[in-house]
Write a protein that holds these residues in place. Sequence first.
Motif, mmCIF file in Angstrom:
data_model
loop_
_atom_site.group_PDB
_atom_site.id
_atom_site.type_symbol
_atom_site.label_atom_id
_atom_site.label_comp_id
_atom_site.label_asym_id
_atom_site.label_seq_id
_atom_site.Cartn_x
_atom_site.Cartn_y
_atom_site.Cartn_z
ATOM 1 N N GLU A 102 -31.340 130.170 59.251
ATOM 2 C CA GLU A 102 -31.105 131.408 58.510
ATOM 3 C C GLU A 102 -31.801 131.277 57.153
ATOM 4 O O GLU A 102 -31.458 130.403 56.361
ATOM 5 N N VAL A 103 -32.782 132.142 56.909
ATOM 6 C CA VAL A 103 -33.598 132.019 55.691
ATOM 7 C C VAL A 103 -33.763 133.389 55.050
ATOM 8 O O VAL A 103 -34.051 134.372 55.734
ATOM 9 N N GLU A 104 -33.586 133.424 53.746
ATOM 10 C CA GLU A 104 -33.778 134.656 52.970
ATOM 11 C C GLU A 104 -34.951 134.463 52.014
ATOM 12 O O GLU A 104 -35.005 133.484 51.274
ATOM 13 N N LEU A 105 -35.897 135.404 52.038
ATOM 14 C CA LEU A 105 -37.071 135.338 51.161
ATOM 15 C C LEU A 105 -36.921 136.325 50.010
ATOM 16 O O LEU A 105 -36.622 137.499 50.227
ATOM 17 N N THR A 106 -37.147 135.843 48.796
ATOM 18 C CA THR A 106 -37.105 136.687 47.604
ATOM 19 C C THR A 106 -38.491 136.718 46.967
ATOM 20 O O THR A 106 -39.107 135.662 46.775
ATOM 21 N N LEU A 107 -38.970 137.918 46.652
ATOM 22 C CA LEU A 107 -40.272 138.080 46.013
ATOM 23 C C LEU A 107 -40.092 138.475 44.551
ATOM 24 O O LEU A 107 -39.297 139.359 44.237
ATOM 25 N N ILE A 108 -40.836 137.832 43.662
ATOM 26 C CA ILE A 108 -40.780 138.116 42.224
ATOM 27 C C ILE A 108 -42.210 138.294 41.714
ATOM 28 O O ILE A 108 -43.105 137.544 42.080
ATOM 29 N N GLY A 109 -42.415 139.297 40.877
ATOM 30 C CA GLY A 109 -43.719 139.492 40.248
ATOM 31 C C GLY A 109 -44.776 140.038 41.184
ATOM 32 O O GLY A 109 -45.961 139.750 41.016
ATOM 33 N N GLU A 110 -44.355 140.874 42.154
ATOM 34 C CA GLU A 110 -45.314 141.418 43.118
ATOM 35 C C GLU A 110 -46.392 142.276 42.463
ATOM 36 O O GLU A 110 -47.468 142.463 43.027
ATOM 37 N N GLU A 111 -46.082 142.804 41.281
ATOM 38 C CA GLU A 111 -47.031 143.703 40.623
ATOM 39 C C GLU A 111 -48.169 142.942 39.922
ATOM 40 O O GLU A 111 -49.134 143.551 39.457
ATOM 41 N N PRO A 125 -24.824 126.949 51.068
ATOM 42 C CA PRO A 125 -24.711 128.159 51.894
ATOM 43 C C PRO A 125 -25.537 127.986 53.166
ATOM 44 O O PRO A 125 -26.599 127.352 53.148
ATOM 45 N N THR A 126 -25.050 128.533 54.284
ATOM 46 C CA THR A 126 -25.760 128.361 55.553
ATOM 47 C C THR A 126 -27.128 129.038 55.548
ATOM 48 O O THR A 126 -28.012 128.659 56.312
ATOM 49 N N THR A 127 -27.294 130.036 54.693
ATOM 50 C CA THR A 127 -28.588 130.721 54.591
ATOM 51 C C THR A 127 -29.445 130.075 53.515
ATOM 52 O O THR A 127 -29.062 130.025 52.344
ATOM 53 N N GLY A 128 -30.588 129.547 53.925
ATOM 54 C CA GLY A 128 -31.504 128.954 52.971
ATOM 55 C C GLY A 128 -32.257 130.014 52.193
ATOM 56 O O GLY A 128 -32.403 131.150 52.650
ATOM 57 N N LYS A 129 -32.745 129.643 51.032
ATOM 58 C CA LYS A 129 -33.450 130.600 50.177
ATOM 59 C C LYS A 129 -34.853 130.100 49.847
ATOM 60 O O LYS A 129 -35.040 128.930 49.489
ATOM 61 N N ILE A 130 -35.809 130.998 49.986
ATOM 62 C CA ILE A 130 -37.184 130.733 49.566
ATOM 63 C C ILE A 130 -37.572 131.802 48.560
ATOM 64 O O ILE A 130 -37.328 132.992 48.797
ATOM 65 N N THR A 131 -38.156 131.396 47.451
ATOM 66 C CA THR A 131 -38.601 132.335 46.417
ATOM 67 C C THR A 131 -40.109 132.240 46.278
ATOM 68 O O THR A 131 -40.656 131.147 46.127
ATOM 69 N N LEU A 132 -40.754 133.373 46.339
ATOM 70 C CA LEU A 132 -42.202 133.465 46.141
ATOM 71 C C LEU A 132 -42.422 134.277 44.877
ATOM 72 O O LEU A 132 -42.073 135.456 44.818
ATOM 73 N N GLU A 133 -42.981 133.648 43.850
ATOM 74 C CA GLU A 133 -43.093 134.274 42.527
ATOM 75 C C GLU A 133 -44.525 134.221 42.018
ATOM 76 O O GLU A 133 -45.242 133.244 42.249
ATOM 77 N N ALA A 134 -44.938 135.282 41.343
ATOM 78 C CA ALA A 134 -46.247 135.319 40.685
ATOM 79 C C ALA A 134 -46.062 135.773 39.251
ATOM 80 O O ALA A 134 -45.254 136.658 38.969
ATOM 81 N N ARG A 135 -46.824 135.173 38.341
ATOM 82 C CA ARG A 135 -46.782 135.607 36.941
ATOM 83 C C ARG A 135 -48.135 135.335 36.303
ATOM 84 O O ARG A 135 -48.858 134.416 36.696
ATOM 85 N N SER A 136 -48.476 136.147 35.332
ATOM 86 C CA SER A 136 -49.742 135.984 34.618
ATOM 87 C C SER A 136 -49.605 134.905 33.561
ATOM 88 O O SER A 136 -48.564 134.776 32.918
ATOM 89 N N ALA A 137 -50.678 134.140 33.387
ATOM 90 C CA ALA A 137 -50.719 133.102 32.355
ATOM 91 C C ALA A 137 -52.113 133.124 31.749
ATOM 92 O O ALA A 137 -52.988 132.359 32.136
ATOM 93 N N GLY A 138 -52.334 134.046 30.813
ATOM 94 C CA GLY A 138 -53.665 134.201 30.233
ATOM 95 C C GLY A 138 -54.630 134.745 31.256
ATOM 96 O O GLY A 138 -54.400 135.793 31.858
ATOM 97 N N ASP A 139 -55.732 134.020 31.456
ATOM 98 C CA ASP A 139 -56.725 134.420 32.445
ATOM 99 C C ASP A 139 -56.436 133.835 33.824
ATOM 100 O O ASP A 139 -57.276 133.916 34.724
#
Length: 672
Positions: free
Chosen positions: A373-382, A421-435
């Motif tokens: 059981e896995v839950e994916l969270t997306l951050i910074g999609e924009e 928790p029985t459900t594992g969590k994966i986070t996929l995140e993107a953020r700007s860092a200068g160039d």
Amino acid sequence: MREKDPMFDVFIFETQQLLESLEETLLQSEKEKSLSSDHINEIFRVMHTIKGSASMMSFDNLAKLAHALEDMFDKIREGKTRTDSDALEGVFDLTLVALDNFKEEIDKLSAGMEADGDFDNLNDQIHAHLALIMGEEAAPSASSTVSSMQTGDTSTYVDSDSPYYKITILFEPECQMENMRAFGVANALTPLCEKIKTIPEDLSDPHTSEEIVSNGFIIYIQSAENPDVITGLLDAVMFLHSSNISLLPADSDELPDDMRPRILEIRNEETVAVDRPTTTVSTTQNFISVNVSKLDNLMNLMGEIVTTESMVTKNPEVANLHIEAFERSSQELRKLIKDLQEIVMSIRMLPVSNAFQKMHRLVRDVSKKVGKEVELTLIGEETEVDKNIIDTLSDPLMHLIRNAVDHGIETPDVRAQNGKPTTGKITLEARSAGDDVVILVQDDGKGLDRDVLIQKATEKGLNTKPDHEISDKEAYNMIFMAGFSTNSEVTEFSGRGVGMDVVRRNIDKLGGTILVDSTPGQGMTVQIRIPLTLAIIEGMKLRVGNLVFIAPMLYIQESFKPNDGDIFLDPDGSEMIMIRGEVYPVMRLYRIFDIPPDYENLDDGILIMISNDETTFCLFVDELIGEQQAVIKPLPDYIQRHNMGLHGIGGCAVLGDGSISLIIDINSLVPV
């Protein structure tokens, strides 16, 4: 092999967009374990549009598959089916399988092949499941016509007090395939309407495109839907120039005969009035689709302009003349070129959501197959990066996410035993860092065991250093070695010793870096740092001996002449410098690249303070020459073939005098 034409290209593009939207909707519904009315209507609309478009392009297999799905969601929409978890699980599974088949056929067409997939068995499964959730013994017939609105038949509708509207649509000039676009608009509106009539009527006839170009596309509808919803739907239409929506009285002479209420005498101007005021809404679409190859050519041309400008303004023959008018004109030219460059780059920038959203499906499929059981969270999609980077980034992300699900996240029973928790969590995140863009892939699984990693690497002949000389960072990054794997069994997803080394190679191609950190028992984090664009950078020219290098200005904090008393050696014998009470490591560029310098004494040369998210260090060079805007060129193939690592070099650039300069990859120089 099918000869491509503009209509074909538009069909491919728009179908791909619809399929991406469909997958996102399905995965969201499956996550919620329910089908909302909005999601049902959206899925029905997508299937209806694909069916009509495929029929018009004579892709009958795609049209029949879309029709089967449309039948199923039509019955679900009408409330004639079960909606328990077992029923919905079958709906989601079958629809996602169908979506994969659509994608495969579209990929074939894009590659110039025929869409020859046989979906009879899948169609039978869809109809059988529909019969099951309807409580019937036989599946419903799939022999209905493509669209009742093409015949103008409104006999199935019941008269109501819902208002009537006239919609006038103009498409962008020379957008091509106007009849198909009109068909798509009508298809999208049909689920919102009680009655609908189009002018022209027969949208399957390509000759109607001429009429639409001359007179526009007119739709008469009866709908209880809020006009704002209809307007929003029209705003999303591709190549829309303008749209106009106006409310019509039920006894209006403009209404076609078969749209009029059957008991007209009980309706008059007074009783037709509705709470909504008469509105006229005009919309203008301010975007167009552009072939990617044209953007690539534009970017290449922009790079040549930057190089040529540098060769002209920094030509040795005029460099020492100090002609005021020439220098003033050069500055203005440089400003205009920079503005043009920023516009060209912005056109190519796309949000990483294009790559991120695909991971929902991957997590869903892999977790079901491995029983987790896995839950994916997306951050910074924009967060936006160059389109070419997004295309190259998809495969590394898929490898990392697949590895996290299959190898990182524990099974529910193991997680429960460990108090998780029985459900594992994966986070996929993107953020700007200068160039640069920083992408993080984090999971809360079992993490990495440094001792196991070192042991496996040693057994496979990939490590010769003693354990005590290997830092945690070095141990964790062993997973990127070619042929390295800790899995004792080969599965569908891992254990073959391939995958993670491919990830590193792909990131290297982007001029990026990848690092791993982990806490045993708590999870693992993979950090990817890649440039926003592969095209042009603002840099500082540095000289060491007879070679000129360019370092990205983004990382340069300051430059200075060191004092002898500030330099000392740490217990490992590494050079360090004390600056304003802080200690930083010193790296000599001539040692990194094994080249003879002009100066070896630190007080004879110059130190440059370099800083990124990882650390801060000082780089020793002979001389700072000045700022330089550089067009990044890849190193020649023969150099790459014979220097697999190319440690510290991110590419090369042509200088104003025509000479070649190497571009320093700062992130790969970060001290371990």
